[in-house]
Every structure is written in structure tokens, then in C-alpha cells.
Design a protein around this motif. Structure first.
Motif, mmCIF file in Angstrom:
data_model
loop_
_atom_site.group_PDB
_atom_site.id
_atom_site.type_symbol
_atom_site.label_atom_id
_atom_site.label_comp_id
_atom_site.label_asym_id
_atom_site.label_seq_id
_atom_site.Cartn_x
_atom_site.Cartn_y
_atom_site.Cartn_z
ATOM 1 N N ILE A 3 -58.862 5.185 -78.223
ATOM 2 C CA ILE A 3 -60.080 5.506 -78.993
ATOM 3 C C ILE A 3 -61.215 4.515 -78.704
ATOM 4 O O ILE A 3 -62.386 4.847 -78.800
ATOM 5 N N GLY A 4 -60.850 3.287 -78.321
ATOM 6 C CA GLY A 4 -61.859 2.255 -78.025
ATOM 7 C C GLY A 4 -62.698 2.578 -76.803
ATOM 8 O O GLY A 4 -63.717 1.926 -76.542
ATOM 9 N N THR A 5 -62.303 3.601 -76.033
ATOM 10 C CA THR A 5 -63.110 4.034 -74.881
ATOM 11 C C THR A 5 -64.408 4.685 -75.371
ATOM 12 O O THR A 5 -65.422 4.676 -74.676
ATOM 13 N N ASN A 6 -64.349 5.259 -76.577
ATOM 14 C CA ASN A 6 -65.529 5.945 -77.127
ATOM 15 C C ASN A 6 -66.544 4.931 -77.647
ATOM 16 O O ASN A 6 -66.188 4.027 -78.418
ATOM 17 N N GLN A 7 -67.801 5.133 -77.229
ATOM 18 C CA GLN A 7 -68.832 4.206 -77.711
ATOM 19 C C GLN A 7 -68.996 4.299 -79.227
ATOM 20 O O GLN A 7 -69.330 3.312 -79.882
ATOM 21 N N GLY A 8 -68.711 5.487 -79.759
ATOM 22 C CA GLY A 8 -68.798 5.651 -81.218
ATOM 23 C C GLY A 8 -67.817 4.752 -81.951
ATOM 24 O O GLY A 8 -68.010 4.416 -83.114
ATOM 25 N N VAL A 9 -66.751 4.371 -81.251
ATOM 26 C CA VAL A 9 -65.778 3.452 -81.857
ATOM 27 C C VAL A 9 -66.126 2.005 -81.494
ATOM 28 O O VAL A 9 -66.103 1.112 -82.342
ATOM 29 N N GLN A 10 -66.476 1.776 -80.241
ATOM 30 C CA GLN A 10 -66.667 0.372 -79.825
ATOM 31 C C GLN A 10 -67.982 -0.256 -80.307
ATOM 32 O O GLN A 10 -68.034 -1.459 -80.578
ATOM 33 N N PHE A 11 -69.039 0.562 -80.446
ATOM 34 C CA PHE A 11 -70.322 -0.049 -80.834
ATOM 35 C C PHE A 11 -70.291 -0.681 -82.240
ATOM 36 O O PHE A 11 -70.790 -1.799 -82.418
ATOM 37 N N PRO A 12 -69.747 -0.010 -83.236
ATOM 38 C CA PRO A 12 -69.711 -0.676 -84.564
ATOM 39 C C PRO A 12 -68.915 -1.988 -84.530
ATOM 40 O O PRO A 12 -69.264 -2.947 -85.221
ATOM 41 N N ILE A 13 -67.869 -2.024 -83.692
ATOM 42 C CA ILE A 13 -67.068 -3.261 -83.618
ATOM 43 C C ILE A 13 -67.891 -4.343 -82.905
ATOM 44 O O ILE A 13 -67.932 -5.511 -83.339
ATOM 45 N N ALA A 14 -68.561 -3.951 -81.830
ATOM 46 C CA ALA A 14 -69.393 -4.921 -81.085
ATOM 47 C C ALA A 14 -70.523 -5.445 -81.982
ATOM 48 O O ALA A 14 -70.827 -6.649 -81.992
ATOM 49 N N LYS A 15 -71.105 -4.543 -82.765
ATOM 50 C CA LYS A 15 -72.211 -4.926 -83.663
ATOM 51 C C LYS A 15 -71.705 -5.924 -84.723
ATOM 52 O O LYS A 15 -72.358 -6.922 -85.015
ATOM 53 N N ALA A 16 -70.537 -5.619 -85.265
ATOM 54 C CA ALA A 16 -69.959 -6.503 -86.293
ATOM 55 C C ALA A 16 -69.649 -7.880 -85.684
ATOM 56 O O ALA A 16 -69.892 -8.918 -86.307
ATOM 57 N N HIS A 17 -69.129 -7.875 -84.447
ATOM 58 C CA HIS A 17 -68.825 -9.146 -83.782
ATOM 59 C C HIS A 17 -70.097 -9.989 -83.636
ATOM 60 O O HIS A 17 -70.096 -11.199 -83.907
ATOM 61 N N MET A 18 -71.193 -9.344 -83.232
ATOM 62 C CA MET A 18 -72.457 -10.085 -83.069
ATOM 63 C C MET A 18 -72.931 -10.642 -84.414
ATOM 64 O O MET A 18 -73.444 -11.763 -84.486
ATOM 65 N N ALA A 19 -72.743 -9.858 -85.469
ATOM 66 C CA ALA A 19 -73.161 -10.321 -86.804
ATOM 67 C C ALA A 19 -72.338 -11.533 -87.230
ATOM 68 O O ALA A 19 -72.867 -12.498 -87.801
ATOM 69 N N VAL A 20 -71.038 -11.507 -86.928
ATOM 70 C CA VAL A 20 -70.170 -12.641 -87.300
ATOM 71 C C VAL A 20 -70.584 -13.884 -86.509
ATOM 72 O O VAL A 20 -70.705 -14.989 -87.064
#
Ligand SMILES: Cc1cc2nc3c(=O)[nH]c(=O)nc-3n(C[C@H](O)[C@H](O)[C@H](O)COP(=O)(O)OP(=O)(O)OC[C@H]3O[C@@H](n4cnc5c(N)ncnc54)[C@H](O)[C@@H]3O)c2cc1C
Length: 388
Positions: free
Chosen positions: A279-296
Motif C-alpha cells: 500500500i505504501g507504493t500509493n502516494q495517497g498512503v505515503q504522502f501523509p506519512i512523509a508530511k507527518a515526518h516533516m512536521a515531527v
């Protein structure tokens, strides 16, 4: 000028590794079980105390490690990043600061070495009341001097770890509000032994998460006059003094939560295969995680800046408040990314996601809600009119 390291020193890395090692002995099952029973993590807190981590901020002359606030934060962050819940013990780190800064030498000698060894716990801090909430100066609990004692009457709400601590720090009104010049005058801080308290009723509250929180009712509770910390009537200033430490440490809890959610989300998204691919291949899944990582990552920089200023004895109210705000938001963003990518499994207890989701949420509300942090920044940092 205060300088700030990007990255950790060898000592800080070793500190985190030591805490992480203890954390590994208390895996998800341990916290899950406690959560179900709403029980206190006695074994974990005892081991952390024995290893000296809860005495990190107590100066060496009183038996502690004499480390800085950033190191204290790293300890809490590591606990939460490993899946645990530092809320069970974080308050000891910031409550003892009030005793350290404003207590008499006799009070410091009497309590701090025993807190450092774990012989005494100072985990409870009583400020919030049902009728005043965030408007602390309106609190109604009174402490009136009678000879060699103070008589306490009133109520507190949402006071954590009262049943798990020996000592408690209490804010109460010693002079009625209509007899003081400013509403911030006439409040006093007391440090007293809960085990000897007569006239105190403790009613545990079952909250959304496991937080050992209670409502307190004081009915002519007598405490010795020597429980007073510093000068009578100056308690509000003493509590404010401790706020920056509290904000930086609580921001660290949130950073740890954020790290845990991101790591868990990445691991799950890499291994869960749906429609023939992770599922992590989908940008719809990976972008929220990447965004959260940047916020942290960004919140961590602000926490580190606040910590560097605090440890250098510089003003850091703006940075400490912003760190608390940014870290709580980042953790919440990561919590949502994590529960979303887990689909239905995010709601299943055995994945721990739903537990951490509930635990992470509190830092948007307590120890201070995000609106009041924004009001602080608007007024004190930006010079906008006071809104309340
Ligand atoms: C799990 C948990 C543990 C806690 N532990 C402790 C503890 O150990 N000791 C202790 O003293 N307290 C503790 N608290 C209390 C906590 O600090 C308070 O809940 C918090 O400060 C908010 O106070 P309140 O709940 O009365 O909300 P209120 O003050 O009633 O505010 C409610 C909401 O109104 C909004 N609001 C209020 N005023 C303004 C304003 N001027 N501008 C904009 N918005 C505003 C905010 O969004 C706020 O969340 C704990 C709370 C929780 C949930």
C-alpha cells in the motif's frame, strides 16, 4: 549567543540507548494490559527510577544526574518512541523544578535526595479546578494559616497520579482575590506529604486513555505550615516559572509519539499488500506519512532550540510554547496518518495504534490547550491585543 547542536552528542545518544534498552523490556503487551485495566506502570517507573533517569534534572549535590532539560526531554521522547507512555512519570521532572528554584535549602535537602533515589515520589501537581479551568487565577481552593498549619478547602479536577505519588505540589489561594492588588497575587504553592493528608477525598476518573487522573476534594485538610514553598502569595509566579520546562518536556512526549507513529506507519505500509502491491507504493498512503515526518522533524528543531535557550538560562517562553504546540500537532498528524494506513487494523487493540492514538491526543489539550498557546504567541510574541 546560545548555540544549538544539530544532531546529538555521544552522551545524548548513549542516554537514549539506555532508556530504549529499558523500554524493550516493556513491550506493547505490557502497556496494552495496563491500558485495559487502567493500571499504573509500576514496574516500568520503578526500573526507570532505579536507573536514575527520573532524577536526570536534579542537581548532583542533591543526588541527581544534573543534566539539562534537553536530556530530560530525550528520556521522555525515547520512552514514547518505543511505544510506552511517559505520561506516567514525566511530571516528576518538571514539578521538582519549582522546589529547586523556590524551595528553602531545608526543603531541598529533605526531599530532593529521596526523590532522586526513588524513596519518595513527587508525581502530582494540583492546579486545575472545575470552576476556573484555564483561568488559573480564579481558582477557589483556599489554604488559610492557623498557627503552625494551613487548612485547605476546595476541589481540584483532572489531577494525575495522586494515588501513585507520595508528595504533591498544590496551588491554592491564601489571600482572597478581593484583597489583592493583582489577581495573580495571593496564590501560594505547597509541597506536602499526601500519605499523611486527612480530609482529602480522591475520586479516580476513567478517561479516554490510561492516565491515573482523579478529582480531589479538600475538606479542612491540614498541612504543616512548613509545606509552603517560597513566600506566601507568590505562588502564581513560581508556577509560571516552571511552565517553560513543562512545555519542553511535554513537547518531547509528543515528539516520541510522532516518531512511533511514523515508524509504525512506514513498516506497515511497506508490508501490507493490497491490489497486488504494498500500500505504501500509493502516494495517497505515503504522502501523509512523509508530511507527518516533516512536521515531527520541524517540531524537534523547535524543541531543541527551546531546550538550548532554557539550559543557557535565556528567556525561552516563545520557543517552549511553540515547541509544545508544534510537537502536539505533529504527533496528531502522524497519529492520523498511522491509523489511516492501517485500515481496520488501526482500530484493533493488538496493533497498539489505537492506544497510542488516544494517548497522543491529550497533548493538544493538556497541560495547556493549543488555543491558549496561540493566544500567548499572538500577544507576547507578535504584539497583538490580549484576547482574554
Ligand atoms: C489527561 C489529563 C491530565 C491532566 N493532569 C492534570 C494535572 O496533573 N494537574 C492539573 O492541574 N491539571 C491537569 N489536567 C488539566 C488540564 O491542564 C486542563 O484540562 C487544561 O488546562 C484545560 O482546562 P479545562 O479542562 O478546564 O478547559 P477550559 O479552560 O474549560 O477550556 C475548554 C476549551 O475552551 C477553549 N478556551 C478556553 N479559554 C480560551 C481562550 N481564552 N481562548 C480560546 N480558547 C479558549 C480551549 O480550546 C479549551 O480546550 C489534566 C487534563 C487531562 C485531560
Amino acid at each position: 549567543m546560545v548555540s544549538m547542536n544539530v544532531g546529538l552528542t555521544d552522551e545524548q545518544r548513549a542516554l537514549k540507548a539506555g532508556v530504549a534498552e529499558i523500554g524493550k523490556r516493556y513491550p506493547g503487551e505490557y502497556w496494552r494490559q495496563l491500558d485495559q485495566e487502567r493500571a499504573y506502570p509500576e514496574a516500568f517507573v520503578a526500573e526507570l527510577t532505579r536507573a536514575g533517569y527520573l532524577a536526570a534534572l536534579i542537581p548532583q549535590e542533591y543526588g541527581g544526574a544534573g543534566l539539562g532539560i534537553l536530556e530530560g526531554g530525550l528520556i521522555l521522547e525515547t520512552i514514547n518512541a518505543g511505544g510506552g507512555n511517559a505520561a506516567a512519570c514525566h511530571a516528576q521532572m518538571y514539578i521538582m523544578g519549582t522546589v529547586l528554584r523556590h524551595g528553602s535549602e531545608a526543603q531541598k535537602r529533605r526531599y530532593l535526595p529521596k526523590i532522586a533515589t526513588g524513596e519518595l515520589r513527587l508525581q502530582a501537581f494540583g492546579v486545575t479546578e472545575p470552576n476556573s479551568g484555564s483561568d488559573t487565577t480564579k481558582l477557589q481552593t483556599t489554604a488559610l494559616r492557623q498557627g503552625d498549619r494551613y487548612i485547605v478547602n476546595g476541589q481540584k479536577i483532572f489531577i494525575s497520579r495522586v494515588l501513585q505519588t507520595d508528595l504533591m505540589l498544590l496551588l491554592a489561594r491564601t489571600t482572597p482575590v478581593d484583597q489583592v492588588k493583582r489577581k495573580t497575587d495571593g496564590l501560594s504553592v505547597f509541597l506536602f506529604d499526601l500519605r499523611q493528608a486527612q480530609g482529602l477525598e480522591v475520586r479516580p476518573l476513567r478517561l479516554m486513555m490510561n492516565h491515573s487522573t482523579s478529582a480531589l476534594f479538600f475538606d479542612n485538610m491540614e498541612i504543616p505550615a512548613e509545606s509552603l514553598i517560597g513566600e506566601e502569595g507568590r505562588g502564581f509566579a513560581y508556577i509560571l516559572d516552571g511552565m517553560n520546562a513543562e512545555r519542553i518536556l511535554v513537547a518531547s512526549d509528543s515528539l516520541g509519539d510522532g516518531r512511533w507513529f511514523v515508524e509504525k506507519a512506514v513498516a506497515y505500509s511497506n508490508q501490507r499488500v493490497v491490489f497486488g502491491r504494498p500500500i505504501g507504493t500509493n502516494q495517497g498512503v505515503q504522502f501523509p506519512i512523509a508530511k507527518a515526518h516533516m512536521a515531527v522533524e520541524a517540531a524537534e528543531l523547535m524543541r531543541n532550540k527551546a531546550g538550548a535557550l532554557f539550559d543557557a538560562g535565556q528567556p525561552c517562553g516563545a520557543e517552549a510554547n511553540m515547541a509544545k504546540y508544534l510537537a502536539a500537532e505533529a504527533a496528531w498528524e502522524a497519529a492520523n496518518a498511522c491509523i489511516d494506513c492501517h485500515g481496520g487494523y488501526g482500530f484493533a487493540e493488538e496493533y497498539d495504534v489505537e492506544r497510542k492514538f488516544r494517548e497522543a491526543r491529550v497533548y493538544k489539550t493538556a497541560p495547556i490547550n493549543q488555543n491558549l498557546v496561540m493566544a500567548y504567541v499572538a500577544e507576547h510574541v507578535l504584539g497583538l491585543p490580549r484576547s482574554y
